[in-house]
Each structure stands twice: as C-alpha cells, then as structure tokens.
Write a protein that holds these residues in place. Structure first.
Motif, mmCIF file in Angstrom:
data_model
loop_
_atom_site.group_PDB
_atom_site.id
_atom_site.type_symbol
_atom_site.label_atom_id
_atom_site.label_comp_id
_atom_site.label_asym_id
_atom_site.label_seq_id
_atom_site.Cartn_x
_atom_site.Cartn_y
_atom_site.Cartn_z
ATOM 1 N N LEU A 1 71.538 52.631 79.585
ATOM 2 C CA LEU A 1 70.669 53.804 79.521
ATOM 3 C C LEU A 1 69.727 53.856 80.718
ATOM 4 O O LEU A 1 69.546 54.910 81.331
ATOM 5 N N ALA A 2 69.137 52.710 81.070
ATOM 6 C CA ALA A 2 68.217 52.665 82.207
ATOM 7 C C ALA A 2 68.944 53.034 83.500
ATOM 8 O O ALA A 2 68.418 53.778 84.327
ATOM 9 N N GLY A 3 70.166 52.534 83.637
ATOM 10 C CA GLY A 3 70.955 52.840 84.824
ATOM 11 C C GLY A 3 71.290 54.321 84.940
ATOM 12 O O GLY A 3 71.464 54.852 86.041
ATOM 13 N N ALA A 4 71.363 55.000 83.796
ATOM 14 C CA ALA A 4 71.653 56.434 83.778
ATOM 15 C C ALA A 4 70.373 57.268 83.828
ATOM 16 O O ALA A 4 70.424 58.488 83.783
ATOM 17 N N GLY A 5 69.212 56.589 83.889
ATOM 18 C CA GLY A 5 67.951 57.298 84.012
ATOM 19 C C GLY A 5 67.239 57.612 82.709
ATOM 20 O O GLY A 5 66.256 58.342 82.701
ATOM 21 N N TYR A 6 67.708 57.042 81.605
ATOM 22 C CA TYR A 6 67.074 57.282 80.304
ATOM 23 C C TYR A 6 66.138 56.120 79.970
ATOM 24 O O TYR A 6 66.586 54.984 79.822
ATOM 25 N N THR A 7 64.866 56.406 79.880
ATOM 26 C CA THR A 7 63.890 55.354 79.597
ATOM 27 C C THR A 7 63.110 55.615 78.308
ATOM 28 O O THR A 7 62.311 54.788 77.899
ATOM 29 N N SER A 8 63.337 56.772 77.693
ATOM 30 C CA SER A 8 62.649 57.069 76.433
ATOM 31 C C SER A 8 63.604 57.754 75.466
ATOM 32 O O SER A 8 64.591 58.373 75.874
ATOM 33 N N LEU A 9 63.282 57.647 74.205
ATOM 34 C CA LEU A 9 64.089 58.281 73.168
ATOM 35 C C LEU A 9 64.082 59.796 73.334
ATOM 36 O O LEU A 9 65.096 60.457 73.155
ATOM 37 N N ARG A 10 62.938 60.325 73.728
ATOM 38 C CA ARG A 10 62.774 61.775 73.921
ATOM 39 C C ARG A 10 63.818 62.338 74.898
ATOM 40 O O ARG A 10 64.337 63.428 74.710
ATOM 41 N N GLN A 11 64.128 61.575 75.939
ATOM 42 C CA GLN A 11 65.086 62.030 76.957
ATOM 43 C C GLN A 11 66.507 62.148 76.409
ATOM 44 O O GLN A 11 67.333 62.849 76.992
ATOM 45 N N LEU A 12 66.799 61.469 75.323
ATOM 46 C CA LEU A 12 68.155 61.468 74.777
ATOM 47 C C LEU A 12 68.436 62.652 73.852
ATOM 48 O O LEU A 12 69.589 62.931 73.540
ATOM 49 N N ALA A 13 67.394 63.343 73.422
ATOM 50 C CA ALA A 13 67.584 64.495 72.532
ATOM 51 C C ALA A 13 68.427 65.548 73.238
ATOM 52 O O ALA A 13 68.110 65.976 74.343
ATOM 53 N N GLY A 14 69.521 65.915 72.612
ATOM 54 C CA GLY A 14 70.396 66.947 73.158
ATOM 55 C C GLY A 14 71.462 66.444 74.114
ATOM 56 O O GLY A 14 72.342 67.197 74.503
ATOM 57 N N VAL A 15 71.394 65.166 74.497
ATOM 58 C CA VAL A 15 72.419 64.614 75.389
ATOM 59 C C VAL A 15 73.708 64.466 74.581
ATOM 60 O O VAL A 15 73.682 63.933 73.468
ATOM 61 N N PRO A 16 74.840 64.940 75.102
ATOM 62 C CA PRO A 16 76.101 64.820 74.354
ATOM 63 C C PRO A 16 76.451 63.362 74.063
ATOM 64 O O PRO A 16 76.370 62.507 74.946
ATOM 65 N N ARG A 17 76.820 63.095 72.822
ATOM 66 C CA ARG A 17 77.213 61.737 72.421
ATOM 67 C C ARG A 17 78.350 61.232 73.310
ATOM 68 O O ARG A 17 78.352 60.068 73.715
ATOM 69 N N ALA A 18 79.295 62.109 73.636
ATOM 70 C CA ALA A 18 80.433 61.715 74.466
ATOM 71 C C ALA A 18 79.975 61.217 75.836
ATOM 72 O O ALA A 18 80.583 60.312 76.408
ATOM 73 N N GLN A 19 78.913 61.792 76.348
ATOM 74 C CA GLN A 19 78.378 61.370 77.647
ATOM 75 C C GLN A 19 77.826 59.950 77.558
ATOM 76 O O GLN A 19 78.043 59.132 78.447
ATOM 77 N N LEU A 20 77.122 59.651 76.465
ATOM 78 C CA LEU A 20 76.562 58.313 76.289
ATOM 79 C C LEU A 20 77.652 57.283 76.007
ATOM 80 O O LEU A 20 77.553 56.134 76.430
ATOM 81 N N GLU A 21 78.696 57.693 75.300
ATOM 82 C CA GLU A 21 79.803 56.779 74.993
ATOM 83 C C GLU A 21 80.488 56.282 76.258
ATOM 84 O O GLU A 21 81.074 55.207 76.271
ATOM 85 N N LYS A 22 80.428 57.057 77.334
ATOM 86 C CA LYS A 22 81.083 56.696 78.589
ATOM 87 C C LYS A 22 80.322 55.630 79.365
ATOM 88 O O LYS A 22 80.873 55.022 80.283
ATOM 89 N N LEU A 23 79.063 55.394 79.009
ATOM 90 C CA LEU A 23 78.260 54.412 79.724
ATOM 91 C C LEU A 23 78.745 53.002 79.403
ATOM 92 O O LEU A 23 78.911 52.648 78.240
ATOM 93 N N HIS A 24 78.951 52.203 80.432
ATOM 94 C CA HIS A 24 79.404 50.819 80.250
ATOM 95 C C HIS A 24 78.302 50.034 79.554
ATOM 96 O O HIS A 24 77.172 49.978 80.036
ATOM 97 N N GLY A 25 78.621 49.459 78.405
ATOM 98 C CA GLY A 25 77.657 48.697 77.633
ATOM 99 C C GLY A 25 77.152 49.428 76.403
ATOM 100 O O GLY A 25 76.477 48.844 75.562
#
Length: 64
Positions: free
Chosen positions: A19-43
């Motif tokens: 998440l940090a590598g993708a620029g997400y540092t808070s829970l607030r930033q994840l609201a509305g982000v597609p689950r499929a996009q997060l699933e692609k992140l290594h780890g």
C-alpha cells in the motif's frame, strides 16, 4: 475497535509495504479504490483486503 481513517489498520507487513509503495498511507485514501486494483499489488492478500474492507465499513465507506 474503530479504525482511524488517518492511519492504516494492522495488516501484514507485505500488505502494508504494498500500500505504501502505491501511495496509500491512510484508510481514507482507500475509499472508492477498486478492489481489483488493490488485489494486483504484490503482497496484498485476501486476509489484508478483508481487514481493510471491515475497517472502511466501520465508517460507512467501502472499496470501489
């Protein structure tokens, strides 16, 4: 236990780094982000995604 929107909930170190590598540092930033996009992140695994979804739901928010 209510999650803080300005931090990330306790998830595994690989998922936190992903998440940090993708620029997400808070829970607030994840609201509305597609689950499929997060699933692609290594780890990022299903357990971490579940924790994030539950934490967002506590605030009436969700992934996209």
């Amino acid at each position: 236990m209510t999650a803080d929107l300005d931090t990330l909930p306790k998830i595994g170190a690989p998922a936190t780094r992903a998440l940090a590598g993708a620029g997400y540092t808070s829970l607030r930033q994840l609201a509305g982000v597609p689950r499929a996009q997060l699933e692609k992140l290594h780890g990022m695994g299903p357990k971490a995604l579940g924790i994030l979804e539950a934490a967002l739901a506590e605030h009436g928010l969700s992934l996209g």
